[in-house]
Design an enzyme around this catalytic site. Structure first.
Site, PDB file in Angstrom:
ATOM      1  N   ASP A   1      -1.473  13.246  -2.157  1.00  0.00           N
ATOM      2  CA  ASP A   1      -2.537  13.673  -3.080  1.00  0.00           C
ATOM      3  C   ASP A   1      -3.584  14.545  -2.380  1.00  0.00           C
ATOM      4  O   ASP A   1      -4.478  15.089  -3.025  1.00  0.00           O
ATOM      5  CB  ASP A   1      -3.233  12.461  -3.723  1.00  0.00           C
TER       6      ASP A   1
ATOM      7  N   ASN B   1       1.147   6.095  -6.073  1.00  0.00           N
ATOM      8  CA  ASN B   1       1.363   7.533  -6.228  1.00  0.00           C
ATOM      9  C   ASN B   1       2.712   7.770  -6.900  1.00  0.00           C
ATOM     10  O   ASN B   1       2.827   7.592  -8.092  1.00  0.00           O
ATOM     11  CB  ASN B   1       1.217   8.310  -4.925  1.00  0.00           C
TER      12      ASN B   1
ATOM     13  N   ARG C   1      -9.498   3.103  -3.465  1.00  0.00           N
ATOM     14  CA  ARG C   1      -8.574   4.190  -3.147  1.00  0.00           C
ATOM     15  C   ARG C   1      -8.142   4.070  -1.678  1.00  0.00           C
ATOM     16  O   ARG C   1      -8.939   3.692  -0.815  1.00  0.00           O
ATOM     17  CB  ARG C   1      -9.308   5.522  -3.357  1.00  0.00           C
TER      18      ARG C   1
ATOM     19  N   SER D   1      -6.614  11.578  -9.803  1.00  0.00           N
ATOM     20  CA  SER D   1      -6.838  11.965 -11.199  1.00  0.00           C
ATOM     21  C   SER D   1      -6.976  10.747 -12.095  1.00  0.00           C
ATOM     22  O   SER D   1      -7.088  10.885 -13.318  1.00  0.00           O
ATOM     23  CB  SER D   1      -5.666  12.798 -11.710  1.00  0.00           C
TER      24      SER D   1
ATOM     25  N   GLY E   1      -0.343  10.996 -12.894  1.00  0.00           N
ATOM     26  CA  GLY E   1      -0.812  11.979 -11.926  1.00  0.00           C
ATOM     27  C   GLY E   1      -1.853  12.883 -12.545  1.00  0.00           C
ATOM     28  O   GLY E   1      -2.792  12.439 -13.212  1.00  0.00           O
TER      29      GLY E   1
ATOM     30  N   THR F   1       1.864   5.464 -11.797  1.00  0.00           N
ATOM     31  CA  THR F   1       0.599   4.785 -11.690  1.00  0.00           C
ATOM     32  C   THR F   1       0.674   3.818 -12.838  1.00  0.00           C
ATOM     33  O   THR F   1       1.577   3.899 -13.659  1.00  0.00           O
ATOM     34  CB  THR F   1      -0.524   5.842 -11.868  1.00  0.00           C
TER      35      THR F   1
END
Ligand code: GLY
Length: 575
Positions: A426, A404, A104, A456, A479, A384
């Site tokens: 986010d 994103n 991430r 998520s 998302g 995504t």
């Protein structure tokens, strides 16, 4: 009823009765040796899927193939495939171990809690979404290399090479890419380097059937192939990325890039009606929301009601509502103190929450908002992408990666050809402020330097009742809708015995606590059922389009086969 659908009946029976698996004459024993599998890849793009299939053919394992596919998607599916974003990789190893890699993005060291507020203290959505200030420190390149180093078998340069060739030689623009480029045109046109890469000289986007060549990205991939993944994080390429973002008002620094590190984490685990489920841990909320919702649903006999019955949809919505409320309250970066005070994925927590679910009426979301000053979830855009790969040895990879928004920040860094994420949005963007029309401001997901923003994404593996063999590997873009999309496919398979194809193609819906409404895929549910839901107090809204696209592997006939979502022209490949 064929394939996994029939075998699911057996799994459920085995799970409930604790009995072994008995063939019914059609179903395949899910304990058959994995060596019967040849391997498979499922993802959003056929060219990238073929890259993964080629790696398997040349003797690479599932991790090698997943890395090469993800790198190819950075070329052929720029809406979400990326070098400049991040993601999560869940791996089931043939040895039986499940491991999870978090790559991430993180907030740059120069980030502050209020960096996206304007002079009047309002959230400036544009700055949080478009351009260099929206960029989190990218994790994809080091993440993919880290996965390969630890569990792959092939040299990095061989996995980068196909992506490099695609960028250099060009590829045919498919309908879905043409559509996404057309949708992103105005955002890309705002940045000259982005327009130079993705738009024609007259500002129009490439059309279906055009050949798209990406020479600047090819040159960057060539550098990465030659000098290794670290070349993205230090040296001339890293300097060029930083210089471009700083000139455009961003705060990314060379120190941020150099310091970026992916993390191996322990995946979350649970069961659903006897099936073993392994999912994404924090900093993704995906696995937690998934398990909490499934635990809640275990107390209801959905199967008797039927898949599209108002009682089933109502109950699933009530479960989603509670899980997303917990998400908003407790979840964030675990390395920065986000820690729910109890296990949200426990059966006990579900039992307590389940008592509050009424079958005859919807629970207003504001009625379960204790502990919040105000209430709202911002609308999220949904780009995504997910891929799944298995190999002949029984390794299975479920990988979700993202910029994103579609095309991320829409900002290409100088002449590197690297499209950068807008993952900073986010985070909760305004500390302490929550309203029915504004974003959440709870502490666990506020911006702080070096912190990972809550995700998520939900790369997920479902095992048979003995917990040994993968029967379903899946994930989705979308998302905040992602966990619900994955939940619905699992419920379709486990409760309603659908084939993998039926389970993936079935209509979807989404509820995320706030805004307090069910968003339905267009044309999903007949008017009579909708009216029954309204009668219980639900607000219904048709979504703008499909909810996610699931690219899954499912055990059919003793081996895992790819199932690409027909909502988008995704693809599967085998060696
Ligand atoms: N940016 C989408 C997610 O991480 O959930």
């Amino acid at each position: 009823m064929t394939s996994i659908g029939r075998r699911v009946v057996l799994f459920i029976a085995a799970g409930i009765a604790g009995a072994g698996c008995h063939g019914d004459g059609v179903a395949t024993d899910y304990r058959r040796p994995s060596s019967l599998e040849r391997g498979a890849v499922a993802c959003v793009d056929p060219v990238a899927a073929d890259v993964g299939g080629g790696v398997l053919r040349r003797g690479g394992n599932a991790v090698d193939a997943a890395v090469a596919t993800a790198l190819a998607l950075a070329v052929t599916w720029p809406a979400a495939g990326n070098l400049g974003g991040g993601g999560f990789l869940l791996l089931h190893r043939a040895s039986g171990e499940d491991v999870f890699l978090d790559f991430r993005e993180t907030a740059p060291a120069g980030a502050t809690e209020t960096m996206y507020l304007d002079d009047a203290g309002r959230i400036d959505d544009h700055r949080a979404s478009d351009g260099a200030l929206a960029v989190g420190v990218p994790g994809s390149v080091r993440g993919l290399d880290e996965a390969r180093r630890r569990y792959g078998t092939m040299p990095w340069r061989e996995l980068v090479a196909p992506a490099c060739a695609l960028a250099r030689d060009g590829f045919i623009v498919r309908r879905s890419l043409a559509r996404s480029l057309a949708n992103a045109r105005d955002r890309l046109a705002a940045f000259p380097d982005s327009a130079a890469v993705y738009l024609h000289a007259d500002g129009t986007p490439p059309r279906e059937g055009d050949t798209l060549r990406l020479p600047s990205l090819a040159s960057t991939l060539d550098t990465l192939a030659r000098d290794g993944a670290d070349a993205f994080y230090r040296g001339p390429l890293a300097s060029a990325i930083v210089l471009a973002t700083r000139r455009a008002g961003g705060c990314l620094s060379e120190t941020d890039l150099d310091a970026y590190a992916p993390n191996w984490r322990v995946p979350v685990r649970g069961t659903y009606r006897g099936f073993h489920v392994v999912g994404a841990p924090l900093p993704s909320s995906g696995g937690t929301v998934l398990l909490e919702t499934l635990n809640l649903l275990e107390g209801f006999d959905l199967r008797t009601w039927g898949r599209d019955d108002a009682r089933t949809v109502h109950t699933m919505v009530e479960a989603m509502r509670l899980a997303y409320r917990d998400r908003a309250r407790w979840l964030g970066d675990p390395d920065r103190g986000a820690a729910p005070p109890f296990d949200l994925t426990s059966k006990r927590h579900a039992e307590e929450l389940r008592r509050g679910i009424r079958l005859d009426r919807a629970t207003p979301s504001l009625d379960i908002a204790e502990g919040f000053d105000v209430v709202f979830e911002p609308e999220e855009s949904h780009e995504t992408t997910h891929l799944t790969v298995c190999d002949a040895s029984g390794n299975v990879v479920s990988l979700t990666t993202t910029l994103n928004d579609s095309f991320g920040s829409a900002f290409v860094a100088g002449d590197t050809g690297v499209l950068l994420n807008n993952e900073m949005s986010d985070f909760d963007l305004k500390p302490g402020f929550t309203s029915t029309r504004g974003p959440i401001g709870t502490p666990p997901n506020r911006i702080a330097p070096g912190k990972r923003m809550l995700s998520s994404m939900a790369p997920t593996l479902v095992f048979g009742t003995d917990g040994r063999e993968v029967v379903l590997a899946l994930g989705s873009p979308g998302g905040r809708t992602i966990p619900n999309t994955v939940i619905e496919v699992i419920v379709n398979v486990v409760d309603f015995e659908m084939t993998p194809r039926e389970a993936v193609d079935h209509g979807r819906f989404h509820h995320q606590w706030l805004p307090d409404r069910i968003v339905l895929e267009p044309h999903y549910l007949d008017e009579a059922t909708r009216e029954q839901l309204r009668g219980r107090g639900h607000v219904l809204r048709d979504g703008d389009g499909p909810q996610g696209d699931v690219h899954a592997l499912a055990r059919v006939g003793g081996r895992l086969v790819g199932v690409a979502d027909s909502r988008i022209d995704g693809a599967t490949a085998a060696p």
